[in-house]
Design a protein around this motif. Sequence first.
Motif, PDB file in Angstrom:
ATOM      1  N   LEU A  48      -5.458  -1.209   8.225  1.00 10.73           N
ATOM      2  CA  LEU A  48      -6.002  -2.393   8.880  1.00 10.73           C
ATOM      3  C   LEU A  48      -5.714  -2.388  10.373  1.00 10.73           C
ATOM      4  N   GLU A  49      -4.569  -1.839  10.760  1.00 13.59           N
ATOM      5  CA  GLU A  49      -4.195  -1.867  12.177  1.00 13.59           C
ATOM      6  C   GLU A  49      -5.129  -0.985  12.996  1.00 13.59           C
ATOM      7  N   ARG A  50      -5.797  -0.025  12.360  1.00  7.26           N
ATOM      8  CA  ARG A  50      -6.677   0.887  13.090  1.00  7.26           C
ATOM      9  C   ARG A  50      -8.044   0.283  13.377  1.00  7.26           C
ATOM     10  N   GLN A  51      -8.417  -0.747  12.636  1.00 12.60           N
ATOM     11  CA  GLN A  51      -9.806  -1.204  12.704  1.00 12.60           C
ATOM     12  C   GLN A  51     -10.054  -2.193  13.836  1.00 12.60           C
ATOM     13  N   ALA A  52      -9.464  -1.903  14.977  1.00 11.69           N
ATOM     14  CA  ALA A  52      -9.764  -2.643  16.210  1.00 11.69           C
ATOM     15  C   ALA A  52      -9.439  -4.127  16.111  1.00 11.69           C
ATOM     16  N   GLY A  53      -8.691  -4.495  15.074  1.00 13.66           N
ATOM     17  CA  GLY A  53      -8.206  -5.867  15.001  1.00 13.66           C
ATOM     18  C   GLY A  53      -9.254  -6.893  14.650  1.00 13.66           C
ATOM     19  N   LYS A  54     -10.410  -6.795  15.279  1.00 16.06           N
ATOM     20  CA  LYS A  54     -11.360  -7.884  15.167  1.00 16.06           C
ATOM     21  C   LYS A  54     -12.133  -7.897  13.854  1.00 16.06           C
ATOM     22  N   VAL A  55     -12.474  -6.709  13.351  1.00 12.39           N
ATOM     23  CA  VAL A  55     -13.437  -6.670  12.253  1.00 12.39           C
ATOM     24  C   VAL A  55     -12.790  -6.617  10.882  1.00 12.39           C
ATOM     25  N   ALA A  56     -11.556  -6.152  10.810  1.00 11.25           N
ATOM     26  CA  ALA A  56     -10.933  -6.029   9.495  1.00 11.25           C
ATOM     27  C   ALA A  56     -10.325  -7.365   9.081  1.00 11.25           C
ATOM     28  N   PRO A  57     -10.295  -7.637   7.781  1.00  7.92           N
ATOM     29  CA  PRO A  57      -9.590  -8.822   7.326  1.00  7.92           C
ATOM     30  C   PRO A  57      -8.082  -8.636   7.514  1.00  7.92           C
ATOM     31  N   SER A  58      -7.356  -9.727   7.499  1.00  8.89           N
ATOM     32  CA  SER A  58      -5.897  -9.623   7.563  1.00  8.89           C
ATOM     33  C   SER A  58      -5.395  -9.020   6.255  1.00  8.89           C
ATOM     34  N   ALA A  59      -4.114  -8.594   6.256  1.00  8.43           N
ATOM     35  CA  ALA A  59      -3.540  -8.032   5.033  1.00  8.43           C
ATOM     36  C   ALA A  59      -3.604  -9.050   3.899  1.00  8.43           C
ATOM     37  N   ALA A  60      -3.318 -10.301   4.220  1.00 11.96           N
ATOM     38  CA  ALA A  60      -3.317 -11.338   3.179  1.00 11.96           C
ATOM     39  C   ALA A  60      -4.726 -11.496   2.582  1.00 11.96           C
ATOM     40  N   GLU A  61      -5.716 -11.525   3.467  1.00  4.77           N
ATOM     41  CA  GLU A  61      -7.100 -11.650   3.013  1.00  4.77           C
ATOM     42  C   GLU A  61      -7.504 -10.428   2.183  1.00  4.77           C
ATOM     43  N   TYR A  62      -7.070  -9.251   2.636  1.00  5.22           N
ATOM     44  CA  TYR A  62      -7.419  -8.025   1.917  1.00  5.22           C
ATOM     45  C   TYR A  62      -6.831  -8.045   0.509  1.00  5.22           C
ATOM     46  N   ILE A  63      -5.562  -8.421   0.412  1.00  8.63           N
ATOM     47  CA  ILE A  63      -4.895  -8.436  -0.895  1.00  8.63           C
ATOM     48  C   ILE A  63      -5.587  -9.430  -1.822  1.00  8.63           C
ATOM     49  N   THR A  64      -5.948 -10.578  -1.273  1.00  5.37           N
ATOM     50  CA  THR A  64      -6.617 -11.587  -2.092  1.00  5.37           C
ATOM     51  C   THR A  64      -7.934 -11.067  -2.664  1.00  5.37           C
ATOM     52  N   GLY A  65      -8.661 -10.316  -1.853  1.00  7.16           N
ATOM     53  CA  GLY A  65      -9.998  -9.903  -2.285  1.00  7.16           C
ATOM     54  C   GLY A  65     -10.087  -8.531  -2.904  1.00  7.16           C
ATOM     55  N   TRP A  66      -9.271  -7.568  -2.417  1.00 11.68           N
ATOM     56  CA  TRP A  66      -9.563  -6.169  -2.753  1.00 11.68           C
ATOM     57  C   TRP A  66      -8.377  -5.338  -3.228  1.00 11.68           C
ATOM     58  N   SER A  67      -7.206  -5.955  -3.349  1.00  9.30           N
ATOM     59  CA  SER A  67      -6.051  -5.191  -3.808  1.00  9.30           C
ATOM     60  C   SER A  67      -6.014  -5.151  -5.334  1.00  9.30           C
ATOM     61  N   LEU A  68      -5.556  -4.019  -5.879  1.00  5.40           N
ATOM     62  CA  LEU A  68      -5.333  -3.960  -7.327  1.00  5.40           C
ATOM     63  C   LEU A  68      -3.942  -4.540  -7.597  1.00  5.40           C
ATOM     64  N   THR A  69      -3.933  -5.839  -7.768  1.00  9.88           N
ATOM     65  CA  THR A  69      -2.680  -6.549  -8.013  1.00  9.88           C
ATOM     66  C   THR A  69      -2.312  -6.428  -9.490  1.00  9.88           C
ATOM     67  N   ASP A  70      -1.111  -6.865  -9.829  1.00  7.62           N
ATOM     68  CA  ASP A  70      -0.695  -6.862 -11.243  1.00  7.62           C
ATOM     69  C   ASP A  70      -1.665  -7.673 -12.082  1.00  7.62           C
ATOM     70  N   GLU A  71      -2.126  -8.782 -11.503  1.00  8.72           N
ATOM     71  CA  GLU A  71      -3.031  -9.667 -12.234  1.00  8.72           C
ATOM     72  C   GLU A  71      -4.353  -8.953 -12.531  1.00  8.72           C
ATOM     73  N   ARG A  72      -4.878  -8.241 -11.532  1.00 11.46           N
ATOM     74  CA  ARG A  72      -6.130  -7.496 -11.766  1.00 11.46           C
ATOM     75  C   ARG A  72      -5.877  -6.306 -12.706  1.00 11.46           C
ATOM     76  N   LEU A  73      -4.738  -5.660 -12.552  1.00 18.48           N
ATOM     77  CA  LEU A  73      -4.392  -4.524 -13.415  1.00 18.48           C
ATOM     78  C   LEU A  73      -4.448  -4.944 -14.885  1.00 18.48           C
ATOM     79  N   ALA A  74      -3.976  -6.163 -15.155  1.00 21.68           N
ATOM     80  CA  ALA A  74      -3.928  -6.650 -16.539  1.00 21.68           C
ATOM     81  C   ALA A  74      -5.327  -6.797 -17.123  1.00 21.68           C
ATOM     82  N   ARG A  75      -6.315  -6.936 -16.257  1.00 21.76           N
ATOM     83  CA  ARG A  75      -7.691  -7.075 -16.737  1.00 21.76           C
ATOM     84  C   ARG A  75      -8.377  -5.726 -16.936  1.00 21.76           C
ATOM     85  N   LEU A  76      -7.646  -4.627 -16.687  1.00 24.36           N
ATOM     86  CA  LEU A  76      -8.258  -3.297 -16.759  1.00 24.36           C
ATOM     87  C   LEU A  76      -7.484  -2.400 -17.727  1.00 24.36           C
TER      88      LEU A  76
END
Lengths: 433, 317
Positions: B233-261
């Motif tokens: 995320l730090e490489r993407q010029a700051g402006k266009v990438a979502p924050s880490a928190a936003e990324y985790i909310t939308g696109w991270s394979l969290t434990d909760e999502r893992l349980a659905r797979l």
Amino acid sequence: MTVTLLTGARILGGEPGELAIADGLLVDPATIDRDTAELVDASGLVALPGLVDLHTHLRQPGGEQAETIATGVRAAAAGGYTCVFAMANTTPVADTPAVVEQVHRLGVEAELATVRPIGAVTVGLAGERLADMGMLAGSAARVTVFSDDGHCVADAELMRRALEHAASLDAVIAQHAQDPALTRGSVMHESPLAAELGLTGWPSAAEAAIVARDAMLAEAAGARLHVCHVSTLETVEVVRAAKARGIAITAEVTPHHLLLTEELVRSYDARYKVNPPLRAERDVRALREALADGTIDIVATDHAPHAPEAKQTAFADAAFGMVGLETALGAVQQSMVETGLLDWAGVARVMSTTPAAIGREPGYEAPLAIGSPAHVVLVDPAARGTIEASRLKGRSANSPFLGVELPGRVLHVWHAGRRTVTDAEITEKQVQA
Amino acid sequence: MKHLLTAAMDRDEAVALLDLAEDMHQIQDRELKKLPALRGRTVVNLFFEDSTRTRSSFEIAGKWLSADVINVSGKGSSASKGESLRDTGLTIAAMGVDGVVVRSGASGAPALLADWIGRPVVNAGDGTHEHPTQALLDAFALRRRIHGPDAARGKALDGVRVAIVGDIAHSRVARSNALLLPALGAEVTLVGPPSLLPLAAADGTRLGVRAETSLDTVIAEQPDALMLLRVQLERQAGKVAPSAAEYITGWSLTDERLARLPQTRIMHPGPMNRGLELSSRAADSDASTVLEQVTAGVSVRMAVLYSLLASDQGGSR
């Protein structure tokens, strides 16, 4: 006094007729002494007025390894040009009377074609404060066109003031329309192909948005705005709307944008790297139609010579730009004449009369008319030839047309009555006895 | 095959290369890991960009095939002193090397070198363009998981549904996989934040794959494999990438999502940002193929070097 009589030439592509040159002017063929005149059989050739390029990079001072004014005018003459406007992005930048007068003087010494220096809009092309436009206009080089080409005058306030100054000088601002914020690191057209090739895209909106803004600023300032190298359908539509509104806007298109598309970038060959980038097929179509219907006023080459090392590297690292003076007429014949979009009189309009009018260069108002300066080109429209690096007269060979066949051949050129090209070769200066 | 510049290849070619990699893979079980196939051949790893994993993998692959392997780093070499890409390539070729493995930050650099130097060139990752050996090793590891290690030979990935998640726009791994996996019959979906999905994916026509912005939608379809890409995320010029928190909310394979797979294989090209692209539990689960992918990398690169350079493969010059 040498009198030259051209016989059988199709004047502006029309009926065969005669042209007579004496004392640097076109004279009435009926008034000359035919027995002593030098005769040029121009049967089958088309006679055009000397071409005028509003957008040339001659690289001198500072970039002499790529081109000099002396080599640049050779390329110009070989391409049928009798007048070129030299862009300001030299080193040092053409932002002082000293630099533009040097360029002007070197042009006079080089003969072959008239060199008209373009002045910088901002000091050092840095986009921070205005150059001394009035001093450049009042210099011996009498600058009438101002441009930061290579850079966009991105700051709206600066652009506004530049237009206001230009209006008072009867000069024109030639804008390189490229929103820098939308084009960071951009090296090719923004498209699915760019995504596939992993190259950073240059979106069409980055051009059209600046043109829309500048048109509004020009209207408010009562100034003339010229748009360099229009490359997209969207920009064409903005220019069309601005003209419909009565804004004093003119626009140019390059020969390469009339003929080539982004598909060439697939090779990663940096010869195809140019700014603005080669676009998509739909843009090429829109540009041709706009040139035919007058939305785009002129063809300008954006001749941009580069030494080999600037191009023999990875695409993203290579320099932007292509040479174009020697292939412009052939590219226009192929894209506009052979497609039926433009006749030869139209070619004369978009490559000579109108660019001269925009740049306030006198002598081109009445193409090939008796009494006009004898700027004459004879082109063989039936000839076809493959473009070869070794045949180019300029110093650099970064042409996208190497190995490509183009129609038309510039055979003879007169600049103010002086023969600059004979049988497609440069007529060298007569050494004083 | 003269060079390996892209993962765009036909099915037969891909299966043959994966089968050859299966042959090479057997060396893993040997005590003496050395085959004589490339004895007397010299391979240069020309890395203009830092890389420990890929470079080591190529180095081991070359050495296990008995090639002499030389590492040339872009940093500190003539290349960083203004020498052109072309001159660097010609200089190395003039030393008589047999093959060049190139990693570059510039898209297209390996293709240009291949034109200029007249020696086999392997693309070890170029800019945001391609990373073909990564796609091959991903296909190799996935094929073994789907068909079983002893039954993978000769097979493709027909009907296997793979979702690739992350910064698609800047990922050469995504591009190469989007070319290779469909050639093997897999159905690929690219998933990421809208600003990190390239036009090609968005319009779907060029790469022939589907694009989605919602990971949860894709999870509901129960893909056979989920490939998480490294996100910087730090490489993407700051402006266009979502924050880490936003990324985790939308696109991270969290434990909760893992349980659905429950049935989905979890892939990652590494290096992993645990907690960002995927949770530690996902990375360490039985479904994870991460270390198998690393092992597969050596086998696949042995297969590629062998194909390009071994004399019985037409690789002599």
